[in-house]
Write a protein that holds these residues in place. Structure first.
Motif, PDB file in Angstrom:
ATOM      1  N   VAL A 192       1.023   1.975 -10.161  1.00  0.00           N
ATOM      2  CA  VAL A 192      -0.150   1.779  -9.315  1.00  0.00           C
ATOM      3  C   VAL A 192       0.198   2.168  -7.884  1.00  0.00           C
ATOM      4  CG1 VAL A 192      -1.049  -0.064 -10.775  1.00  0.00           C
ATOM      5  CG2 VAL A 192       0.429  -0.644  -8.835  1.00  0.00           C
ATOM      6  N   LEU A 193      -0.828   2.442  -7.086  1.00  0.00           N
ATOM      7  CA  LEU A 193      -0.617   2.787  -5.680  1.00  0.00           C
ATOM      8  C   LEU A 193      -0.580   1.552  -4.800  1.00  0.00           C
ATOM      9  CD1 LEU A 193      -2.980   5.882  -5.349  1.00  0.00           C
ATOM     10  CD2 LEU A 193      -0.511   5.871  -5.745  1.00  0.00           C
ATOM     11  N   ASN A 194      -1.475   0.617  -5.070  1.00  0.00           N
ATOM     12  CA  ASN A 194      -1.600  -0.586  -4.244  1.00  0.00           C
ATOM     13  C   ASN A 194      -1.548  -1.810  -5.135  1.00  0.00           C
ATOM     14  OD1 ASN A 194      -2.172   1.232  -2.105  1.00  0.00           O
ATOM     15  ND2 ASN A 194      -4.322   1.253  -2.723  1.00  0.00           N
ATOM     16  N   THR A 195      -0.907  -2.867  -4.652  1.00  0.00           N
ATOM     17  CA  THR A 195      -0.824  -4.085  -5.439  1.00  0.00           C
ATOM     18  C   THR A 195      -0.550  -5.273  -4.527  1.00  0.00           C
ATOM     19  OG1 THR A 195       0.238  -5.101  -7.388  1.00  0.00           O
ATOM     20  CG2 THR A 195       1.673  -3.936  -5.862  1.00  0.00           C
ATOM     21  N   LYS A 196      -0.848  -6.452  -5.011  1.00  0.00           N
ATOM     22  CA  LYS A 196      -0.434  -7.683  -4.343  1.00  0.00           C
ATOM     23  C   LYS A 196       0.789  -8.210  -5.070  1.00  0.00           C
ATOM     24  CE  LYS A 196      -3.112 -10.824  -2.542  1.00  0.00           C
ATOM     25  NZ  LYS A 196      -2.514 -11.040  -1.192  1.00  0.00           N
ATOM     26  N   PHE A 197       1.905  -8.252  -4.378  1.00  0.00           N
ATOM     27  CA  PHE A 197       3.126  -8.806  -4.950  1.00  0.00           C
ATOM     28  C   PHE A 197       3.106 -10.315  -4.725  1.00  0.00           C
ATOM     29  CE2 PHE A 197       7.612 -10.082  -4.551  1.00  0.00           C
ATOM     30  CZ  PHE A 197       8.077  -9.669  -5.789  1.00  0.00           C
ATOM     31  N   HIS A 198       3.178 -11.061  -5.794  1.00  0.00           N
ATOM     32  CA  HIS A 198       3.191 -12.528  -5.703  1.00  0.00           C
ATOM     33  C   HIS A 198       4.077 -13.060  -6.809  1.00  0.00           C
ATOM     34  CE1 HIS A 198       1.053 -16.628  -6.365  1.00  0.00           C
ATOM     35  NE2 HIS A 198       2.174 -16.749  -5.658  1.00  0.00           N
ATOM     36  N   GLU A 199       5.218 -13.581  -6.431  1.00  0.00           N
ATOM     37  CA  GLU A 199       6.164 -14.135  -7.390  1.00  0.00           C
ATOM     38  C   GLU A 199       6.806 -15.385  -6.811  1.00  0.00           C
ATOM     39  OE1 GLU A 199       6.635 -13.105 -10.456  1.00  0.00           O
ATOM     40  OE2 GLU A 199       5.409 -11.281 -10.292  1.00  0.00           O
TER      41      GLU A 199
ATOM     42  N   VAL B 132       0.862  -1.180   0.000  1.00  0.00           N
ATOM     43  CA  VAL B 132       0.000   0.000   0.000  1.00  0.00           C
ATOM     44  C   VAL B 132       0.896   1.227   0.000  1.00  0.00           C
ATOM     45  CG1 VAL B 132      -1.816   1.266   1.207  1.00  0.00           C
ATOM     46  CG2 VAL B 132      -1.797  -1.245   1.273  1.00  0.00           C
ATOM     47  N   SER B 133       0.727   2.094  -0.998  1.00  0.00           N
ATOM     48  CA  SER B 133       1.590   3.270  -1.139  1.00  0.00           C
ATOM     49  C   SER B 133       0.740   4.492  -1.476  1.00  0.00           C
ATOM     50  CB  SER B 133       2.612   3.021  -2.257  1.00  0.00           C
ATOM     51  OG  SER B 133       3.327   4.196  -2.554  1.00  0.00           O
ATOM     52  N   ASN B 134       1.211   5.672  -1.045  1.00  0.00           N
ATOM     53  CA  ASN B 134       0.497   6.896  -1.441  1.00  0.00           C
ATOM     54  C   ASN B 134       1.158   7.589  -2.625  1.00  0.00           C
ATOM     55  OD1 ASN B 134       2.754   8.026  -0.269  1.00  0.00           O
ATOM     56  ND2 ASN B 134       1.652   9.224   1.270  1.00  0.00           N
ATOM     57  N   ALA B 135       2.174   6.934  -3.207  1.00  0.00           N
ATOM     58  CA  ALA B 135       2.765   7.382  -4.469  1.00  0.00           C
ATOM     59  C   ALA B 135       2.890   6.170  -5.381  1.00  0.00           C
ATOM     60  CB  ALA B 135       4.136   8.015  -4.234  1.00  0.00           C
ATOM     61  N   LYS B 136       2.830   6.406  -6.668  1.00  0.00           N
ATOM     62  CA  LYS B 136       2.847   5.289  -7.610  1.00  0.00           C
ATOM     63  C   LYS B 136       4.180   4.538  -7.561  1.00  0.00           C
ATOM     64  CE  LYS B 136      -0.567   7.172 -10.804  1.00  0.00           C
ATOM     65  NZ  LYS B 136      -0.860   7.618 -12.189  1.00  0.00           N
ATOM     66  N   ILE B 137       4.076   3.225  -7.715  1.00  0.00           N
ATOM     67  CA  ILE B 137       5.252   2.358  -7.657  1.00  0.00           C
ATOM     68  C   ILE B 137       6.044   2.456  -8.962  1.00  0.00           C
ATOM     69  CG2 ILE B 137       5.998  -0.054  -7.500  1.00  0.00           C
ATOM     70  CD1 ILE B 137       3.489  -0.525  -5.748  1.00  0.00           C
ATOM     71  N   ARG B 138       7.367   2.533  -8.831  1.00  0.00           N
ATOM     72  CA  ARG B 138       8.240   2.544 -10.013  1.00  0.00           C
ATOM     73  C   ARG B 138       8.871   1.186 -10.257  1.00  0.00           C
ATOM     74  NH1 ARG B 138      13.613   3.964 -10.865  1.00  0.00           N
ATOM     75  NH2 ARG B 138      13.898   4.914  -8.810  1.00  0.00           N
ATOM     76  N   VAL B 139       9.286   0.509  -9.187  1.00  0.00           N
ATOM     77  CA  VAL B 139       9.914  -0.798  -9.339  1.00  0.00           C
ATOM     78  C   VAL B 139       9.820  -1.550  -8.018  1.00  0.00           C
ATOM     79  CG1 VAL B 139      12.224   0.033  -8.717  1.00  0.00           C
ATOM     80  CG2 VAL B 139      12.001  -2.017 -10.137  1.00  0.00           C
ATOM     81  N   ILE B 140       9.718  -2.864  -8.105  1.00  0.00           N
ATOM     82  CA  ILE B 140       9.830  -3.745  -6.944  1.00  0.00           C
ATOM     83  C   ILE B 140      11.046  -4.625  -7.184  1.00  0.00           C
ATOM     84  CG2 ILE B 140       8.733  -5.567  -5.569  1.00  0.00           C
ATOM     85  CD1 ILE B 140       6.037  -4.478  -6.480  1.00  0.00           C
ATOM     86  N   GLN B 141      11.899  -4.741  -6.155  1.00  0.00           N
ATOM     87  CA  GLN B 141      13.112  -5.543  -6.294  1.00  0.00           C
ATOM     88  C   GLN B 141      13.201  -6.562  -5.157  1.00  0.00           C
ATOM     89  OE1 GLN B 141      15.603  -1.963  -6.473  1.00  0.00           O
ATOM     90  NE2 GLN B 141      16.447  -2.760  -8.384  1.00  0.00           N
ATOM     91  N   VAL B 142      13.725  -7.717  -5.487  1.00  0.00           N
ATOM     92  CA  VAL B 142      13.972  -8.763  -4.502  1.00  0.00           C
ATOM     93  C   VAL B 142      15.458  -9.087  -4.520  1.00  0.00           C
ATOM     94  CG1 VAL B 142      13.545 -11.161  -3.848  1.00  0.00           C
ATOM     95  CG2 VAL B 142      11.664  -9.738  -4.685  1.00  0.00           C
ATOM     96  N   ALA B 143      16.060  -9.104  -3.355  1.00  0.00           N
ATOM     97  CA  ALA B 143      17.479  -9.447  -3.245  1.00  0.00           C
ATOM     98  C   ALA B 143      17.654 -10.578  -2.254  1.00  0.00           C
ATOM     99  CB  ALA B 143      18.293  -8.237  -2.800  1.00  0.00           C
ATOM    100  N   LEU B 144      18.612 -11.446  -2.535  1.00  0.00           N
ATOM    101  CA  LEU B 144      19.048 -12.465  -1.589  1.00  0.00           C
ATOM    102  C   LEU B 144      20.461 -12.133  -1.152  1.00  0.00           C
ATOM    103  CD1 LEU B 144      17.903 -15.924  -3.052  1.00  0.00           C
ATOM    104  CD2 LEU B 144      16.855 -14.589  -1.222  1.00  0.00           C
TER     105      LEU B 144
END
Length: 243
Positions: free
Chosen positions: A93-100, A61-73
């Motif tokens: 988008v402002l809100n999303t379900k991340f599922h990967e 949930v964000s109040n600004a639009k998402i530019r990128v989602i990153q996953v690091a190990l």
């Protein structure tokens, strides 16, 4: 994981480092980014399978639009994998379900890792969640059910639309349950019970309807066979689209 340690780790991540640098302006008010109901591993078991993947999920949930989602190990504070997600369902988008399902190559070592999910918005605010996870090599139980040649007759369908599933199943013990799960915005399960009590070589060929509760989006379909001795095997169909 303490923030100081995390920032030190991010120095190894060139993409994150650039983003963090752009956030140093004290005149910029950072966006609000929240993570809800995170899962690291199936049912949040915090386990990934080397040569397979690890299930990652959370509501963002964000109040600004998402530019990128990153996953690091990270292992021993060193980056071993970095994956960026810029799919349309995540960006702008402002809100999303991340599922990967993050792929884990065969050359990774077993042991404890830190898994980080970081979100960067269009104003260059970055927030993250992190969790300790265990990566394990896949163990082979020769007596567990075997599933081969799993397929579905089409890869796009609407809720309540019928699909034909086919697979070859081989068991040494009686089948207790077969479960077909549409894993997307939520987990939607279908139980198939008419093969319960059977064993040996079985051809699965059944027409099943897409659960009515499925929302439009991309799903993983998990096909699981459980036997009466507590063993189970799951195979997966990726990138199924509910329209």
């Amino acid at each position: 994981m303490k923030k100081k340690l995390f920032i030190g780790a991010l120095a190894l991540l060139s993409v994150f480092a650039m983003v963090l640098t752009s956030c140093d302006n004290d005149d910029v008010t950072p966006s609000s980014i929240e993570f809800k109901d995170p899962e690291f591993g199936h049912d949040n078991n915090k386990i990934g399978i080397i040569g397979g993947d690890i299930h990652l999920e959370c509501d963002i949930v964000s109040n600004a639009k998402i530019r990128v989602i990153q996953v690091a190990l990270l292992k021993d504070n060193k980056q071993v994998k970095l994956q960026s997600y810029t799919d349309a369902k995540y960006v702008g988008v402002l809100n999303t379900k991340f599922h990967e399902h993050l792929k884990l190559s065969n050359d990774l070592e077993e042991g404890e890792y830190t898994c980080i999910i970081a979100v960067t918005t269009v104003d260059n605010t970055t927030r993250y969640i992190s969790e300790k996870i265990q990566l394990k090599k896949k163990t082979v139980d020769t007596k567990a059910p075997k599933i081969t040649n799993l397929n579905v007759d089409k890869m796009t369908a609407a809720p309540n639309e019928k699909l034909t599933f086919q697979a070859n199943i081989e068991t040494t013990s009686d089948i207790k349950e077969i479960e077909v799960e549409f894993h997307g915005d939520k987990e939607h399960e279908i139980e198939v019970n008419d093969l319960n009590g059977k064993k040996g070589k079985i051809t699965f060929n059944k027409e099943l309807a897409v659960p009515a509760e499925c929302k439009p989006g991309t799903y993983h379909i998990h096909f699981t066979v459980k036997d009466v001795d507590g063993r189970e095997t799951t195979e997966e169909i990726e990138d199924f689209i509910v329209k």
